[in-house]
Design a protein around this motif. Structure first.
Motif, short mmCIF file in Angstrom:
data_model
loop_
_atom_site.label_atom_id
_atom_site.label_comp_id
_atom_site.label_asym_id
_atom_site.label_seq_id
_atom_site.Cartn_x
_atom_site.Cartn_y
_atom_site.Cartn_z
N LYS A 98 0.85 -1.19 0.00
CA LYS A 98 0.00 0.00 0.00
C LYS A 98 0.88 1.24 0.00
CE LYS A 98 -4.25 -1.58 2.10
NZ LYS A 98 -5.23 -1.37 3.16
N ILE A 99 0.50 2.18 -0.84
CA ILE A 99 1.16 3.48 -0.88
C ILE A 99 0.07 4.53 -0.76
CG2 ILE A 99 2.53 5.10 -2.25
CD1 ILE A 99 3.90 2.67 -3.54
N ASP A 100 0.17 5.36 0.25
CA ASP A 100 -0.82 6.41 0.51
C ASP A 100 -2.24 5.83 0.60
OD1 ASP A 100 -1.31 9.14 1.08
OD2 ASP A 100 -1.94 9.51 -0.99
N GLY A 101 -2.36 4.64 1.21
CA GLY A 101 -3.65 4.00 1.40
C GLY A 101 -4.18 3.26 0.18
N LYS A 102 -3.49 3.34 -0.95
CA LYS A 102 -3.93 2.68 -2.18
C LYS A 102 -3.17 1.37 -2.33
CE LYS A 102 -4.78 2.96 -6.93
NZ LYS A 102 -5.92 2.62 -7.52
N GLU A 103 -3.93 0.27 -2.57
CA GLU A 103 -3.28 -1.03 -2.75
C GLU A 103 -2.65 -1.12 -4.13
OE1 GLU A 103 -4.36 -5.70 -2.68
OE2 GLU A 103 -4.84 -4.51 -0.89
N ILE A 104 -1.41 -1.55 -4.14
CA ILE A 104 -0.65 -1.78 -5.38
C ILE A 104 -0.47 -3.29 -5.48
CG2 ILE A 104 1.46 -1.29 -6.67
CD1 ILE A 104 -0.14 1.26 -5.94
N PRO A 105 -1.10 -3.94 -6.49
CA PRO A 105 -0.97 -5.39 -6.60
C PRO A 105 0.44 -5.81 -7.02
CG PRO A 105 -2.60 -4.52 -8.17
CD PRO A 105 -1.97 -3.36 -7.48
N ALA A 106 0.76 -7.09 -6.79
CA ALA A 106 2.04 -7.63 -7.26
C ALA A 106 2.15 -7.34 -8.75
CB ALA A 106 2.11 -9.12 -6.99
N GLY A 107 3.34 -6.95 -9.19
CA GLY A 107 3.55 -6.62 -10.60
C GLY A 107 4.74 -5.69 -10.75
N CYS A 108 4.91 -5.17 -11.96
CA CYS A 108 6.03 -4.27 -12.26
C CYS A 108 5.49 -2.91 -12.69
CB CYS A 108 6.90 -4.88 -13.36
SG CYS A 108 8.49 -4.07 -13.52
N TYR A 109 6.05 -1.87 -12.13
CA TYR A 109 5.58 -0.50 -12.35
C TYR A 109 6.78 0.43 -12.55
CZ TYR A 109 1.66 -2.81 -10.16
OH TYR A 109 0.67 -3.71 -9.86
N SER A 110 6.52 1.61 -13.06
CA SER A 110 7.59 2.60 -13.16
C SER A 110 7.40 3.64 -12.07
CB SER A 110 7.60 3.25 -14.54
OG SER A 110 6.35 3.79 -14.86
N ILE A 111 8.52 4.26 -11.71
CA ILE A 111 8.50 5.33 -10.72
C ILE A 111 8.97 6.61 -11.41
CG2 ILE A 111 9.36 6.16 -8.50
CD1 ILE A 111 10.17 3.28 -7.85
N TYR A 112 8.19 7.65 -11.24
CA TYR A 112 8.55 8.98 -11.71
C TYR A 112 8.46 9.93 -10.53
CZ TYR A 112 7.70 7.10 -16.41
OH TYR A 112 7.74 6.36 -17.56
N ALA A 113 8.96 11.13 -10.69
CA ALA A 113 8.82 12.14 -9.64
C ALA A 113 8.69 13.51 -10.28
CB ALA A 113 10.03 12.11 -8.71
N ILE A 114 8.05 14.38 -9.54
CA ILE A 114 8.00 15.80 -9.91
C ILE A 114 8.68 16.54 -8.75
CG2 ILE A 114 6.57 17.79 -10.48
CD1 ILE A 114 4.40 15.75 -11.39
N PRO A 115 9.97 16.83 -8.89
CA PRO A 115 10.69 17.48 -7.79
C PRO A 115 10.27 18.94 -7.61
CG PRO A 115 12.21 16.45 -9.35
CD PRO A 115 10.86 16.48 -9.98
N GLY A 116 10.27 19.37 -6.38
CA GLY A 116 10.07 20.77 -6.02
C GLY A 116 11.12 21.13 -4.98
N GLU A 117 11.20 22.39 -4.62
CA GLU A 117 12.22 22.80 -3.66
C GLU A 117 12.01 22.18 -2.29
OE1 GLU A 117 13.85 26.85 -3.66
OE2 GLU A 117 12.45 27.22 -5.33
N THR A 118 10.76 22.10 -1.84
CA THR A 118 10.48 21.60 -0.49
C THR A 118 9.59 20.37 -0.48
OG1 THR A 118 8.58 23.07 -0.26
CG2 THR A 118 10.70 23.90 0.52
N GLU A 119 9.03 20.01 -1.63
CA GLU A 119 8.11 18.87 -1.71
C GLU A 119 8.19 18.24 -3.09
OE1 GLU A 119 3.76 18.71 -0.03
OE2 GLU A 119 3.70 19.62 -2.03
N TRP A 120 8.14 16.92 -3.13
CA TRP A 120 8.12 16.20 -4.40
C TRP A 120 6.82 15.42 -4.51
CZ3 TRP A 120 13.17 13.28 -5.97
CH2 TRP A 120 14.26 14.15 -5.94
N THR A 121 6.41 15.18 -5.74
CA THR A 121 5.34 14.23 -6.00
C THR A 121 6.00 12.98 -6.56
OG1 THR A 121 3.76 16.00 -6.49
CG2 THR A 121 3.22 13.80 -7.31
#
Length: 187
Positions: A98-121
């Motif tokens: 679970k990430i942020d309360g959302k279930e992520i099933p077994a599998g393969c996924y990509s990770i991206y980010a949106i960087p900010g100075e004090t917070e990232w998504t």
């Protein structure tokens, strides 16, 4: 006798080198990548082969700073970034998490980010096997999580990812240059 053996080895080595250089069947391999591929498992000792079942694995390329200003310059603030170099970073999940309360099933996924100075998504996306973030599509996002960005006291030369055990799972921690983020994961 020692001189004869040494001379024989030298001649053999020169002949082998000459054959390799002149052999039309000799494949010319690609140069070593400047952002080498790496991976990290959770639990961390799952990679040792000591009968530890992995829960997840991140495969990523590790760019280096090389004296450059990274976040806000090379990696733009408020733009989608591949979370590493070369092909997009991939998260392989061996059992549901679970990430942020959302279930992520077994599998393969990509990770991206949106960087900010004090917070990232940080973004977990269904698309895999793509180069960079050029084919990134928000329609394939499974979850987006805003996490605080910590300013490090000394810069990290290479982009790095690891896991830190928590009471209910693990934090995926990523750092580069003077920035570090931590994504809470439950299982």
């Amino acid at each position: 006798m020692k001189k004869l053996i040494g001379l024989s080895l030298l001649c053999f080595g020169l002949m082998a080198t000459a054959q390799t250089k002149n052999d039309p069947k000799q494949l010319k391999f690609a140069n070593i990548d400047v952002s080498p591929l790496d991976m990290v498992y959770y639990p961390l000792d799952a990679a040792t082969g000591k009968n530890v079942t992995p829960i997840m694995k991140v495969t990523y390329s590790r760019p280096s700073s090389k004296g450059r200003a990274i976040f806000g310059n090379l990696v733009k603030y408020n733009e989608v970034w591949r979370f590493g170099a070369n092909e997009n970073t991939e998260l392989k999940v061996f059992k549901p998490i679970k990430i942020d309360g959302k279930e992520i099933p077994a599998g393969c996924y990509s990770i991206y980010a949106i960087p900010g100075e004090t917070e990232w998504t940080v973004i977990i996306n269904k698309t895999t096997d793509v180069w960079g973030a050029y084919a990134y599509n928000t329609a394939n996002d499974l979850v987006r999580v805003k996490v605080p960005a910590t300013k490090l006291t000394s810069p990290m030369e290479y982009f790095s990812i690891s896991f830190v055990k928590t009471d209910d799972g693990a934090n995926m921690v990523a750092g580069w240059d003077t920035a570090q983020v931590s994504l809470p994961i439950q299982f």
